[in-house]
Design a protein around this motif. Structure first.
Motif, PDB file in Angstrom:
ATOM      1  N   ARG A 170    -110.076  67.094  61.850  1.00 38.25           N
ATOM      2  CA  ARG A 170    -109.878  66.566  63.207  1.00 38.25           C
ATOM      3  C   ARG A 170    -110.649  67.387  64.237  1.00 38.25           C
ATOM      4  O   ARG A 170    -111.223  66.853  65.180  1.00 38.25           O
ATOM      5  CB  ARG A 170    -108.387  66.545  63.543  1.00 38.25           C
ATOM      6  CG  ARG A 170    -107.554  65.664  62.622  1.00 38.25           C
ATOM      7  CD  ARG A 170    -106.082  65.728  62.987  1.00 38.25           C
ATOM      8  NE  ARG A 170    -105.821  65.043  64.239  1.00 38.25           N
ATOM      9  CZ  ARG A 170    -104.716  65.240  64.977  1.00 38.25           C
ATOM     10  NH1 ARG A 170    -103.802  66.109  64.568  1.00 38.25           N
ATOM     11  NH2 ARG A 170    -104.550  64.574  66.093  1.00 38.25           N
ATOM     12  N   GLN A 171    -110.615  68.715  64.057  1.00 35.54           N
ATOM     13  CA  GLN A 171    -111.341  69.583  64.996  1.00 35.54           C
ATOM     14  C   GLN A 171    -112.844  69.335  64.930  1.00 35.54           C
ATOM     15  O   GLN A 171    -113.521  69.270  65.962  1.00 35.54           O
ATOM     16  CB  GLN A 171    -111.025  71.051  64.690  1.00 35.54           C
ATOM     17  CG  GLN A 171    -109.607  71.435  65.082  1.00 35.54           C
ATOM     18  CD  GLN A 171    -109.391  72.934  65.100  1.00 35.54           C
ATOM     19  OE1 GLN A 171    -110.321  73.697  64.951  1.00 35.54           O
ATOM     20  NE2 GLN A 171    -108.147  73.352  65.269  1.00 35.54           N
TER      21      GLN A 171
ATOM     22  N   GLU B 169    -106.296  69.389  59.771  1.00 34.65           N
ATOM     23  CA  GLU B 169    -106.584  69.884  61.135  1.00 34.65           C
ATOM     24  C   GLU B 169    -108.069  70.210  61.310  1.00 34.65           C
ATOM     25  O   GLU B 169    -108.671  69.892  62.330  1.00 34.65           O
ATOM     26  CB  GLU B 169    -105.721  71.118  61.443  1.00 34.65           C
ATOM     27  CG  GLU B 169    -105.968  71.712  62.814  1.00 34.65           C
ATOM     28  CD  GLU B 169    -104.769  71.631  63.750  1.00 34.65           C
ATOM     29  OE1 GLU B 169    -104.833  72.260  64.802  1.00 34.65           O
ATOM     30  OE2 GLU B 169    -103.786  70.933  63.443  1.00 34.65           O
TER      31      GLU B 169
ATOM     32  N   GLU C 120    -100.349  64.094  71.828  1.00 36.83           N
ATOM     33  CA  GLU C 120    -100.813  65.012  70.786  1.00 36.83           C
ATOM     34  C   GLU C 120     -99.910  66.246  70.703  1.00 36.83           C
ATOM     35  O   GLU C 120     -99.633  66.895  71.713  1.00 36.83           O
ATOM     36  CB  GLU C 120    -102.261  65.428  71.056  1.00 36.83           C
ATOM     37  CG  GLU C 120    -102.843  66.373  70.032  1.00 36.83           C
ATOM     38  CD  GLU C 120    -102.757  65.820  68.616  1.00 36.83           C
ATOM     39  OE1 GLU C 120    -102.077  66.448  67.791  1.00 36.83           O
ATOM     40  OE2 GLU C 120    -103.346  64.754  68.351  1.00 36.83           O
TER      41      GLU C 120
ATOM     42  N   ILE D  40    -105.836  70.646  69.054  1.00 38.28           N
ATOM     43  CA  ILE D  40    -106.417  69.294  69.089  1.00 38.28           C
ATOM     44  C   ILE D  40    -106.295  68.725  70.506  1.00 38.28           C
ATOM     45  O   ILE D  40    -107.241  68.128  71.032  1.00 38.28           O
ATOM     46  CB  ILE D  40    -105.729  68.355  68.072  1.00 38.28           C
ATOM     47  CG1 ILE D  40    -105.906  68.875  66.636  1.00 38.28           C
ATOM     48  CG2 ILE D  40    -106.287  66.937  68.200  1.00 38.28           C
ATOM     49  CD1 ILE D  40    -107.341  68.908  66.145  1.00 38.28           C
TER      50      ILE D  40
ATOM     51  N   HIS E  72    -113.964  60.897  56.611  1.00 42.28           N
ATOM     52  CA  HIS E  72    -113.225  62.172  56.590  1.00 42.28           C
ATOM     53  C   HIS E  72    -113.841  63.127  55.572  1.00 42.28           C
ATOM     54  O   HIS E  72    -113.992  64.336  55.837  1.00 42.28           O
ATOM     55  CB  HIS E  72    -111.754  61.935  56.239  1.00 42.28           C
ATOM     56  CG  HIS E  72    -110.954  61.381  57.381  1.00 42.28           C
ATOM     57  ND1 HIS E  72    -109.581  61.383  57.396  1.00 42.28           N
ATOM     58  CD2 HIS E  72    -111.334  60.804  58.548  1.00 42.28           C
ATOM     59  CE1 HIS E  72    -109.150  60.825  58.519  1.00 42.28           C
ATOM     60  NE2 HIS E  72    -110.214  60.456  59.228  1.00 42.28           N
TER      61      HIS E  72
ATOM     62  N   ALA F  68    -110.797  59.692  63.676  1.00 45.33           N
ATOM     63  CA  ALA F  68    -110.529  60.940  62.946  1.00 45.33           C
ATOM     64  C   ALA F  68    -109.762  61.930  63.828  1.00 45.33           C
ATOM     65  O   ALA F  68    -108.825  62.593  63.368  1.00 45.33           O
ATOM     66  CB  ALA F  68    -111.840  61.564  62.469  1.00 45.33           C
ATOM     67  N   VAL F  69    -110.161  62.016  65.093  1.00 47.47           N
ATOM     68  CA  VAL F  69    -109.467  62.930  66.020  1.00 47.47           C
ATOM     69  C   VAL F  69    -108.001  62.534  66.165  1.00 47.47           C
ATOM     70  O   VAL F  69    -107.110  63.376  66.204  1.00 47.47           O
ATOM     71  CB  VAL F  69    -110.158  62.922  67.410  1.00 47.47           C
ATOM     72  CG1 VAL F  69    -109.338  63.706  68.432  1.00 47.47           C
ATOM     73  CG2 VAL F  69    -111.556  63.510  67.316  1.00 47.47           C
ATOM     74  N   ARG F  70    -107.756  61.220  66.243  1.00 46.34           N
ATOM     75  CA  ARG F  70    -106.393  60.736  66.513  1.00 46.34           C
ATOM     76  C   ARG F  70    -105.550  60.550  65.270  1.00 46.34           C
ATOM     77  O   ARG F  70    -104.383  60.189  65.352  1.00 46.34           O
ATOM     78  CB  ARG F  70    -106.477  59.401  67.279  1.00 46.34           C
ATOM     79  CG  ARG F  70    -107.131  59.480  68.627  1.00 46.34           C
ATOM     80  CD  ARG F  70    -106.196  60.087  69.696  1.00 46.34           C
ATOM     81  NE  ARG F  70    -105.110  59.182  69.964  1.00 46.34           N
ATOM     82  CZ  ARG F  70    -103.830  59.481  69.767  1.00 46.34           C
ATOM     83  NH1 ARG F  70    -103.476  60.654  69.299  1.00 46.34           N
ATOM     84  NH2 ARG F  70    -102.883  58.597  70.041  1.00 46.34           N
ATOM     85  N   ASP F  71    -106.127  60.796  64.075  1.00 38.90           N
ATOM     86  CA  ASP F  71    -105.407  60.582  62.810  1.00 38.90           C
ATOM     87  C   ASP F  71    -104.555  61.818  62.492  1.00 38.90           C
ATOM     88  O   ASP F  71    -105.040  62.819  61.969  1.00 38.90           O
ATOM     89  CB  ASP F  71    -106.417  60.330  61.681  1.00 38.90           C
ATOM     90  CG  ASP F  71    -105.716  59.967  60.376  1.00 38.90           C
ATOM     91  OD1 ASP F  71    -104.468  60.066  60.309  1.00 38.90           O
ATOM     92  OD2 ASP F  71    -106.413  59.620  59.410  1.00 38.90           O
TER      93      ASP F  71
END
Length: 822
Positions: A58-59, A55, A99, A104, A11, A47-50
């Motif tokens: 994740r993006q 934000e 989501e 996202i 991250h 990372a996307v799903r955390d």
């Protein structure tokens, strides 16, 4: 714990990839490049799903994961373990379903779409057959969820881009998979979404295959319902059939007999309480198919269908308020009305009771302070509008959609039945007028506005006193709604309806108070129009300005222009009703309209400003000439404007000056002729974007020759004018040109007829094309005059043969149609 620490480090790395510090960013890029493909996919997906991560982190992870699957799919994905591949697909599907962040979720859909695209090779063969059910579920989710976050054009382009023949085949294949009803239902849902958004031209090549598969599936699922009682997939399939028919329209005629017997069977026999949704959807399907195939094909079944609907309707008193059949029935009746026309009037006594009951639903409302509002969840079916000062207005949304549908159906009956609906106008107008203040549902508000001129039209048959009473009941509410409605789409509907009402009621329908209020409102709308343009120009100078901002500004601009067109509509209706008497009132708006036609204004401003002055000339002449200093020169210059819309408005202005303006406009008409000829003779004058402006120029020259012949050498220009006919696009101007042509023929004009009538074959050709293109309609007075011209030639055998022999089959049929009907 070690895995968690590694993920946190990753991250941090993602955050550093966005660092403004070049050295930090470069170092992070090197570290990222050194991570193996499989590890990258694992960490990026986590990372996307955390949901606890920032934000922007994740993006960034989503962008990198999609890029990895796009550019390095063959090097990474096939080398992952089967468990890892399954985990990726599962995580993406779960992400789409659960989501909560729209941005996202959109990116997760992007990744999933990229992955699913890679499952299909260049020949269209599916290299991953075991994932078809999951990819179909994905498509259903994409179509159900992602597009809702997009602007409608994006939604359509998304649908068409991702769904071609390969995916349709996959959807149909999956719908036939009897072992997995849940995925079958998802596939049917995806198909419904596709056909709803799909242009007719795109659907037709797949239609036969699509329909035959749907029939096989429907028959199988009908048997399943009888044997096992399962109904979910059949509900979706019935809606799929309805959606396909709705898009295919008349192309569905060959398949009508394939479906109608089974659909009628479902409505007759699916009477149990648990089948009421299926029955409602089937009723919807039958009525949509009827509307698609048309009256001629549907009529043999219409009586039986009406009896089925009537039986359901008479049982309405026994239906519970939340019975899903109610809304389907209401919509189906309206479609039957469109199909049957006046023949539907006999059913109104049966239909109107439940319809009025649904349209009259009074939702639960409450005025709450902030604390109370927080205790009431929107999940419980409440919506809130903040009134400021710690107060909110809440409304329970249950029943609102049904109320909106019912209001739209009342609009449909008034539109289709006209005077046949007169017995219900009083109760409907008393329901609709208060709804002009119903701010919680745009469709209800728009429906109430749309109904007003239609109800007046229905009421005409009762005489002027009844009509005037009805107008007085709605007038104040309409004007106030124009002054207060904040939503531009709804506002434009209200303004359009108000303009239609003025045209229907005519001179004397507005009193002094109405004029005062209306003048202030229109002045405010024009001032707001200019102010909004200034604000948008300022935003274009901001440092944050980019393509996305420009897109938003363009949307705002389009909305503003649309309201401007409605200001023009209202002024048109006032001018056409009150003539020159209204000019002193108009002067409060004069300078603002002059501003619209300034040379540096955007072209829509100039177009609509000229349209307003066109109306002043057409309806208020000869008094209009006192304003000539404001618009004559801009109008003349606009004949050569780069924008065809502006040229068209200017050319129309020349025509009405010749026809209505009087002698004062003679020099201007003379000056305009060479400019009009220049537009007509330009190389691209007949192109799609230019044709309407060109035809208005042709019509304007005809009007100058007819009404102001002193302005032009008629003998010189007449042969040219004849060569420019007929007008095929602008039907209103076509009528003017045909009437003038009749004048010339009836007066035996030698230039038009030619020596020894040698031009008659050319005149036949012009008339035939005009009829074939519906530029001449049987209700137009000139159609009888043109038919008489044809008949006069008919008695002269040799000349008739010569004229007809130059026509093709379509043109000959058009001449015969004209003789038969006029």
């Amino acid at each position: 714990l070690a895995a968690m620490a590694e993920q946190q480090q990753f991250h941090l790395l993602l955050g550093n990839l966005m660092s403004p510090d070049n050295s930090v960013r470069k170092q992070s890029e090197e570290m990222y490049d050194n991570i193996s493909g499989q590890t990258k996919i694992t960490f990026l997906l986590q990372a996307v799903r955390d949901a606890s991560a920032a934000e922007e982190v994740r993006q960034m992870a989503a962008v990198l994961l999609r890029r990895l699957l796009s550019s390095s799919f063959d090097e990474t994905y096939p080398h992952l373990s089967p468990d890892m591949q399954t985990a990726i697909k599962t995580e993406l599907l779960v992400g789409i379903q659960t989501e909560t962040s729209p941005s996202i979720r959109k990116k997760v859909c992007d990744i999933a779409a990229e992955l699913s695209r890679n499952f299909i090779d260049d020949e269209g063969n599916n290299q991953w057959p075991e994932v078809i059910p999951e990819s179909v579920t994905l498509l259903a989710m994409l179509l159900d969820r992602w597009p809702q976050t997009l602007h409608p054009p994006s939604r359509k382009s998304f649908t068409i881009r991702y769904l071609g023949s390969i995916v349709i085949s996959s959807l149909l294949q999956t719908m036939e998979d009897q072992s997995n009803p849940r995925v079958q239902a998802h596939a049917a849902a995806a198909l419904i979404n596709f056909t709803e958004d799909c242009p007719k031209s795109l659907l037709i090549p797949y239609l036969d295959n699509l329909v035959q598969h749907l029939h096989v599936i429907m028959v199988a699922k009908l048997q399943e319902l009888i044997q096992k009682g399962t109904k979910l997939v059949l509900e979706q399939v019935v809606t799929s059939i309805a959606s396909v028919a709705d898009t295919a329209e008349e192309k569905f005629v060959p398949y009508y007999d394939l479906f109608m017997p089974s659909l009628k069977h479902i409505v007759e026999n699916a009477v149990q309480k648990e089948l009421r949704l299926l029955r409602g959807k089937t009723i919807e399907c039958i009525s949509l198919i009827g509307l698609a195939v048309g009256k001629e094909k549907f009529m043999p079944d219409a009586a039986a269908v009406m009896q089925l609907l009537l039986k359901t309707q008479t049982d309405f008193n026994d239906l519970e308020d939340d019975d899903p059949q109610i809304s389907y029935m209401i919509s189906a009746w309206a479609r039957m009305c469109k199909i049957l026309g006046n023949e539907f009037q006999q059913y109104l006594p049966v239909v109107m009771g439940p319809l009025m009951k649904t349209a009259s639903i009074k939702p639960e409302v409450a005025l709450l302070d902030t604390q109370d509002m927080e205790n009431m969840s929107e999940d419980d079916g409440w919506e809130f509008v903040n009134l400021g000062d710690q107060q909110s207005f809440g409304i329970k949304t249950a029943g609102l959609e049904e109320k909106a549908t019912a209001c739209q159906m009342l609009v449909c009956y008034a539109k289709e039945l006209k005077e046949g609906f007169v017995d219900y106008t009083e109760q409907v107008v008393k329901l609709m007028v208060p709804l002009l203040k119903f701010y919680f549902h745009d469709d209800i508000l728009s429906g109430s506005a749309e109904s007003m001129p239609l109800l007046l039209e229905c009421a005409r048959v009762r005489g002027p006193e009844y009509l005037t009473q009805m107008w007085h009941f709605m007038c104040d509410a309409l004007i106030k709604a124009i002054g207060t409605e904040p939503d531009s789409d709804v506002l434009s509907e209200i303004m359009h309806s108000f303009a239609k009402c003025i045209e229907l009621m005519g001179d004397g329908c507005l009193n002094n108070e109405h004029f005062d209020e209306l003048g202030g409102i229109l002045k405010g709308k024009l001032e707001e129009h200019f102010k909004n343009q200034e604000v948008r120009q300022a935003k274009r100078q901001d440092e944050d300005y980019d393509e996305q901002v420009e897109e938003t500004l363009q949307d705002e601009d389009d909305n503003d222009v649309y309201i401007l067109t409605k200001v023009s509509d209202i002024l048109h209706s006032v001018f056409s009703s009150y003539k020159e008497k209204v000019l002193p009132w108009f002067e409060q708006l004069l300078q603002l309209v002059v501003n619209l036609i300034g040379p540096h204004r955007p072209w829509p401003d100039r177009q609509w400003g000229l349209c307003i002055f066109d109306d002043v000339v057409e309806h208020c002449s000869p008094s209009s000439f006192k304003y000539a200093e404001y618009f004559l020169q801009p109008m003349l210059q606009s004949l050569c404007d780069p924008s065809p819309e502006v040229r068209q408005a200017a050319a129309y202005g020349v025509g009405v000056m010749a026809q209505f303006g009087g002698e004062n406009y003679t020099p201007f008409c003379r000056e305009a002729i060479p400019l009009l000829v220049g537009v007509i003779q330009a190389a691209d004058s007949k192109s799609k974007e230019n044709i309407n402006a060109t035809e208005n120029c042709v019509s304007a020259i005809g009007k100058v020759m007819k009404y102001r012949p002193e302005c032009v050498n008629v003998n010189e220009i007449l042969p040219h004018w004849l060569s420019w006919l007929p007008l095929n696009e602008d039907k209103e101007e076509a009528v003017h040109t045909f009437n003038f042509l009749c004048d010339l023929i009836e007066s035996n004009n030698p230039i038009v007829l030619g020596p020894e009538n040698t031009n008659l074959p050319k005149i036949f050709l012009i008339i035939a094309d005009g009829v074939a293109n519906e530029s001449v309609k049987r209700e137009d007075g000139c159609s009888k005059r043109l038919a008489n011209v044809i008949r006069q030639v008919q008695v002269s055998g040799g000349l008739w043969t010569e004229c007809v022999s130059t026509l093709n089959e379509t043109q000959q049929k058009a001449i015969q149609d004209l003789l038969n009907t006029a």
